[in-house]
Design a protein around this motif. Structure first.
Motif, PDB file in Angstrom:
ATOM      1  N   TYR A   1       0.806  -1.217   0.000  1.00  0.00           N
ATOM      2  CA  TYR A   1       0.000   0.000   0.000  1.00  0.00           C
ATOM      3  C   TYR A   1       0.840   1.268   0.000  1.00  0.00           C
ATOM      4  O   TYR A   1       0.357   2.359  -0.360  1.00  0.00           O
ATOM      5  CB  TYR A   1      -0.919   0.022   1.230  1.00  0.00           C
ATOM      6  CG  TYR A   1      -0.177   0.362   2.509  1.00  0.00           C
ATOM      7  CD1 TYR A   1      -0.075   1.673   2.965  1.00  0.00           C
ATOM      8  CD2 TYR A   1       0.445  -0.638   3.259  1.00  0.00           C
ATOM      9  CE1 TYR A   1       0.618   1.979   4.119  1.00  0.00           C
ATOM     10  CE2 TYR A   1       1.131  -0.338   4.409  1.00  0.00           C
ATOM     11  CZ  TYR A   1       1.215   0.972   4.843  1.00  0.00           C
ATOM     12  OH  TYR A   1       1.909   1.269   5.983  1.00  0.00           O
ATOM     13  N   GLN A   2       2.101   1.174   0.401  1.00  0.00           N
ATOM     14  CA  GLN A   2       2.876   2.361   0.729  1.00  0.00           C
ATOM     15  C   GLN A   2       3.103   3.296  -0.456  1.00  0.00           C
ATOM     16  O   GLN A   2       2.977   4.513  -0.332  1.00  0.00           O
ATOM     17  CB  GLN A   2       4.213   1.947   1.350  1.00  0.00           C
ATOM     18  CG  GLN A   2       4.048   1.289   2.709  1.00  0.00           C
ATOM     19  CD  GLN A   2       5.363   0.807   3.299  1.00  0.00           C
ATOM     20  OE1 GLN A   2       6.380   0.712   2.615  1.00  0.00           O
ATOM     21  NE2 GLN A   2       5.344   0.495   4.579  1.00  0.00           N
ATOM     22  N   ALA A   3       3.420   2.714  -1.621  1.00  0.00           N
ATOM     23  CA  ALA A   3       3.702   3.556  -2.782  1.00  0.00           C
ATOM     24  C   ALA A   3       2.466   4.325  -3.211  1.00  0.00           C
ATOM     25  O   ALA A   3       2.526   5.532  -3.493  1.00  0.00           O
ATOM     26  CB  ALA A   3       4.235   2.704  -3.929  1.00  0.00           C
ATOM     27  N   LEU A   4       1.309   3.656  -3.263  1.00  0.00           N
ATOM     28  CA  LEU A   4       0.075   4.320  -3.668  1.00  0.00           C
ATOM     29  C   LEU A   4      -0.345   5.371  -2.644  1.00  0.00           C
ATOM     30  O   LEU A   4      -0.719   6.497  -3.007  1.00  0.00           O
ATOM     31  CB  LEU A   4      -1.045   3.298  -3.861  1.00  0.00           C
ATOM     32  CG  LEU A   4      -2.429   3.873  -4.197  1.00  0.00           C
ATOM     33  CD1 LEU A   4      -2.375   4.729  -5.463  1.00  0.00           C
ATOM     34  CD2 LEU A   4      -3.448   2.745  -4.348  1.00  0.00           C
ATOM     35  N   ALA A   5      -0.284   5.029  -1.366  1.00  0.00           N
ATOM     36  CA  ALA A   5      -0.662   5.985  -0.329  1.00  0.00           C
ATOM     37  C   ALA A   5       0.226   7.227  -0.393  1.00  0.00           C
ATOM     38  O   ALA A   5      -0.266   8.361  -0.290  1.00  0.00           O
ATOM     39  CB  ALA A   5      -0.579   5.333   1.044  1.00  0.00           C
ATOM     40  N   SER A   6       1.525   7.020  -0.578  1.00  0.00           N
ATOM     41  CA  SER A   6       2.455   8.159  -0.653  1.00  0.00           C
ATOM     42  C   SER A   6       2.180   9.000  -1.891  1.00  0.00           C
ATOM     43  O   SER A   6       2.258  10.235  -1.850  1.00  0.00           O
ATOM     44  CB  SER A   6       3.902   7.649  -0.666  1.00  0.00           C
ATOM     45  OG  SER A   6       4.215   6.978   0.537  1.00  0.00           O
TER      46      SER A   6
END
Length: 230
Positions: free
Chosen positions: A58-63
């Motif tokens: 999830y981290q790349a999309l959330a960022s």
């Protein structure tokens, strides 16, 4: 005046992410920069994107969403799971998961997500590596026990297993020392306060700080309990 929220439920995996929007339309995008840009085309200033904590997927999309000033929340999968169970949904598809995340968001109005501090990112990576090495050590110890249970007391395999376990012990010790240093540099007072609670030692205190991002996102105990899905 607060803007009207248009919630987007996102079920994310390694290669793709499924989206169900506020009008119950379903989309699927690649979990990379090209997919993010395509997703961005259907978003407006009213959009509020919600996804679960799923490893590091999830981290790349959330960022990316945060960098584009799009409201985004990252929620505990246990909370969503209990929400689904309450509605007696037993089948499982990516589209259904994304829809339930959207419905959960409309009901619970999750807090907005913010990228963690740099020290938390470093500490979290150290923590995940320590967990991985501990699992490897457990596997090696189980293998060692299995061989010894056969009555074998000397062999090249036993020697190798013992050496690898010692190496892992040394590596875990070094990483835990590094992790303690990273967290202490920023949260020494918080470590002391946590350790004043009966039953919480230094290691547990450090792990709690890493897992909660220093408790910065919580205003009360109810929010903390909800975060852990309890």
């Amino acid at each position: 005046m607060n803007k009207i929220k248009q919630f987007f439920g996102i079920d994310i995996s390694k290669d793709v992410f499924d989206v169900v929007d506020y009008a119950d339309n379903h989309y699927q995008f690649k979990n990379d920069q090209s997919g993010f840009k395509e997703f961005g085309k259907i978003l407006t200033h009213q959009s509020h994107c919600v996804m679960e904590v799923t490893g590091s997927y999830y981290q790349a999309l959330a960022s990316w969403l945060y960098s584009k000033s799009v409201d985004v929340s990252v929620v505990n999968p246990l909370s969503v799971k209990r929400f689904i169970q309450m509605r007696l949904k037993t089948s499982k598809t990516d589209k259904l998961d994304a829809r339930m995340i959207r419905l959960y968001s409309e009901s619970e109005l999750p807090e907005l997500w913010q990228p963690p501090s740099q020290y938390i990112i470093e500490a979290n990576e150290l923590h995940k590596l320590i967990v991985l090495l501990l699992r490897q050590r457990t596997a090696l110890k189980n293998k060692l026990h299995g061989i010894k249970s056969k009555g074998i007391t000397t062999s090249a395999v036993l020697t190798s297993l013992r050496r690898q376990i010692r190496n892992l012990d040394d590596e875990v010790t070094a990483l835990e020392f590094k992790l303690e240093g990273v967290v202490k540099n920023h949260q020494a007072d918080l470590i002391s306060r946590l350790c004043s609670i009966p039953g919480i030692g230094k290691r547990t205190a450090i792990y709690l700080i890493v897992l909660t991002q220093g408790f910065e996102k919580f205003e009360n105990s109810r929010q903390l309990i909800s975060y852990f899905g309890l």
